[in-house]
Structure formats: structure tokens, C-alpha cells
Design a protein around this motif. Structure first.
Motif, PDB file in Angstrom:
ATOM      1  N   GLU A 138      -1.695 -17.706   2.818  1.00  0.00           N
ATOM      2  CA  GLU A 138      -0.376 -16.943   3.301  1.00  0.00           C
ATOM      3  C   GLU A 138      -0.836 -15.618   4.215  1.00  0.00           C
ATOM      4  O   GLU A 138      -1.913 -14.871   4.077  1.00  0.00           O
ATOM      5  CB  GLU A 138      -0.187 -16.017   2.095  1.00  0.00           C
TER       6      GLU A 138
ATOM      7  N   ILE B 254       2.560 -10.516  10.214  1.00  0.00           N
ATOM      8  CA  ILE B 254       3.749 -11.573  10.864  1.00  0.00           C
ATOM      9  C   ILE B 254       4.205 -10.345  11.744  1.00  0.00           C
ATOM     10  O   ILE B 254       4.747 -10.592  12.826  1.00  0.00           O
ATOM     11  CB  ILE B 254       4.449 -12.108   9.976  1.00  0.00           C
TER      12      ILE B 254
ATOM     13  N   LEU C 133       4.855 -14.707  14.677  1.00  0.00           N
ATOM     14  CA  LEU C 133       4.727 -16.065  14.134  1.00  0.00           C
ATOM     15  C   LEU C 133       3.553 -16.918  15.008  1.00  0.00           C
ATOM     16  O   LEU C 133       3.128 -17.889  14.376  1.00  0.00           O
ATOM     17  CB  LEU C 133       5.936 -17.005  14.233  1.00  0.00           C
TER      18      LEU C 133
ATOM     19  N   VAL D 191       1.106 -17.478  12.599  1.00  0.00           N
ATOM     20  CA  VAL D 191       1.181 -18.844  11.774  1.00  0.00           C
ATOM     21  C   VAL D 191       0.545 -20.081  12.255  1.00  0.00           C
ATOM     22  O   VAL D 191      -0.369 -20.812  11.669  1.00  0.00           O
ATOM     23  CB  VAL D 191       2.479 -18.817  11.363  1.00  0.00           C
TER      24      VAL D 191
ATOM     25  N   ALA E  14       4.339 -18.345   5.198  1.00  0.00           N
ATOM     26  CA  ALA E  14       4.570 -17.180   6.135  1.00  0.00           C
ATOM     27  C   ALA E  14       5.476 -16.392   5.060  1.00  0.00           C
ATOM     28  O   ALA E  14       6.713 -16.703   4.844  1.00  0.00           O
ATOM     29  CB  ALA E  14       5.481 -17.792   7.205  1.00  0.00           C
TER      30      ALA E  14
ATOM     31  N   LEU F  91       7.737 -14.025   5.029  1.00  0.00           N
ATOM     32  CA  LEU F  91       8.780 -13.214   5.915  1.00  0.00           C
ATOM     33  C   LEU F  91       9.673 -12.563   5.228  1.00  0.00           C
ATOM     34  O   LEU F  91      10.237 -11.462   5.635  1.00  0.00           O
ATOM     35  CB  LEU F  91       9.728 -14.508   6.752  1.00  0.00           C
TER      36      LEU F  91
ATOM     37  N   ALA G 124      10.001 -20.327  11.543  1.00  0.00           N
ATOM     38  CA  ALA G 124       8.731 -20.200  10.926  1.00  0.00           C
ATOM     39  C   ALA G 124       8.337 -21.686  10.711  1.00  0.00           C
ATOM     40  O   ALA G 124       7.163 -21.701  10.784  1.00  0.00           O
ATOM     41  CB  ALA G 124       8.737 -19.411   9.606  1.00  0.00           C
TER      42      ALA G 124
ATOM     43  N   ALA H 173       4.491 -23.153   9.518  1.00  0.00           N
ATOM     44  CA  ALA H 173       4.627 -22.770   8.245  1.00  0.00           C
ATOM     45  C   ALA H 173       5.018 -23.756   7.280  1.00  0.00           C
ATOM     46  O   ALA H 173       5.679 -24.567   7.840  1.00  0.00           O
ATOM     47  CB  ALA H 173       5.585 -21.487   8.076  1.00  0.00           C
TER      48      ALA H 173
ATOM     49  N   VAL I 192       7.996 -20.664   3.184  1.00  0.00           N
ATOM     50  CA  VAL I 192       8.586 -19.603   3.834  1.00  0.00           C
ATOM     51  C   VAL I 192       9.213 -18.714   2.591  1.00  0.00           C
ATOM     52  O   VAL I 192       9.855 -19.195   1.820  1.00  0.00           O
ATOM     53  CB  VAL I 192       9.540 -19.491   4.923  1.00  0.00           C
TER      54      VAL I 192
END
Length: 207
Positions: free
Chosen positions: A30, A36, A41, A44, A58, A60, A73, A78, A81
Motif C-alpha cells: 500500500e 501519493i 501516482l 504507484v 493506492a 486515495l 489510479a 493500482a 483503490v
């Protein structure tokens, strides 16, 4: 039960270093919200390129524009999410739509949600892959914080769930006993003097 490392560092370089040390012991990597926000991104993408065999998560914490943010993402690499459980149902449904288009998954983070059991059932019905019973860093720092409330909510909800907030070697057995699908360890791994050893010990405790 899967083991997820939550990397709340602030540079891609530092995240790649930790991920490289612990990848063999974890199932999910993670990238935390601060990372982030600090790096974008591209972090990622970097982690996914370095560890294509791992699920990349990710964090978010999307609250609006669910389909759009999730799509961005997923395109960055990713596999999972997060959308906040406090978001409108339409936001979660939009994110799930994007996930289906990419054959990926949405995790609904129940941080700050008072009735986690009811909301867990609702968002699972909307298509969440699993829910995260989550106490944030600020909540964990408060006097009297108790991981057991998260574990109880997960057990009562009867939906696939992860637990984040206070997961460490001393509590990992309780997390597994509660029936969690994923144990999320953050500072217990990345903040350890030897992250690889910390991850290896947590993995061994699960197995």
C-alpha cells in the motif's frame, strides 16, 4: 489472511527501498495517502513496475468523483483503490464501475464512520471488494484507543474486511481470530529498525 504493508513515507525512493526489503513476506503493498499526495501516482507506477507480482494498493481516500479518480489510479498501475465510506453511494458506485472496467477492486475505508457494521454491509452491496476497518493515526494517538472495537465491527459485519490501525506482532493473532481477510501493518513494518525482519515475523505469526 493476507498481509498488507502500508508505506506512509514521503518519497518514492524510500517507498521502493522498504518495498524491496519486505516484498517476499507481504501480499499487498500500500502506498499511503501522504506518499501519493507528495509524489503523485507515479509512485504507484514505480512500485507496480518493481513488484508486478504483488497487489498494489493506492490509498486515495476518494470522497468525490469516484469513477474518475479510481480510473486514474488503475491506469497508473493500482490493483486496489480506496474510497471513503462517508462518501455518497454514487461516488462508491462510480469507483466500482471503474474497477470493473479494469478488472481491479475498490476498498471502502470506514475511517470516521460511526456505524461501521451497517455501512460495511451497504458498501459491500454497492460492489466493494472488501471494507477496511480503520483507525487513523490521529485516532490511535488518543488516550484509550482500543483495536478490539475494529475487530468486533469486522466480525459483526460479516463481509470481507481488512483491519488497519494498531496491527503489530502483539495483536496480529487477534486480527486473524476476528476473521479478517487482510491485516494492514504500517509503522510496525516501515518504522521498524529492520523492516524485513518485522514483516517476516508478522508473516510467521499469520502462518
Amino acid at each position: 489472511m493476507k498481509l498488507q504493508v502500508a508505506i506512509d513515507l514521503l518519497t518514492t525512493e524510500a517507498a521502493l527501498e522498504v518495498a524491496g526489503q519486505v516484498a517476499e513476506y507481504v501480499d499487498i503493498i500500500e502506498l499511503g495517502t501522504p506518499l501519493i499526495k507528495a509524489e503523485g501516482l507515479s509512485a504507484v507506477t514505480a512500485i507496480k513496475n518493481a513488484h508486478p507480482d504483488k497487489l498494489v494498493f493506492a490509498d486515495l481516500k476518494t470522497m468525490d468523483a469516484g469513477e474518475l479518480e479510481a480510473d486514474i489510479a488503475f491506469k497508473a498501475g493500482a490493483d486496489l483503490v480506496t474510497v471513503l465510506g462517508a462518501a455518497d453511494d454514487s461516488t462508491i458506485a462510480g469507483a466500482v464501475k471503474a474497477a470493473k472496467a479494469h478488472s481491479k477492486g475498490i476498498v471502502v475505508d470506514l475511517i470516521g464512520v460511526a456505524d461501521k457494521v451497517t455501512r460495511a454491509k451497504e458498501v459491500r452491496a454497492l460492489g466493494a471488494k472488501f471494507v477496511e476497518m480503520h483507525a487513523g493515526l490521529d485516532e490511535q494517538a488518543q488516550p484509550g484507543f482500543d483495536l478490539n472495537a475494529l475487530l468486533l465491527a469486522g466480525t459483526e459485519a460479516r463481509v470481507p474486511f481488512s483491519v488497519a490501525g494498531g496491527v503489530k506482532l502483539a495483536t496480529i493473532a487477534d486480527v486473524q481470530k476476528a476473521g479478517a481477510d487482510v491485516a494492514v501493518a504500517g509503522s510496525a513494518i516501515y518504522g521498524a529498525a529492520d523492516p524485513a525482519l518485522a514483516a517476516k515475523q508478522l508473516r510467521a505469526a499469520i502462518n
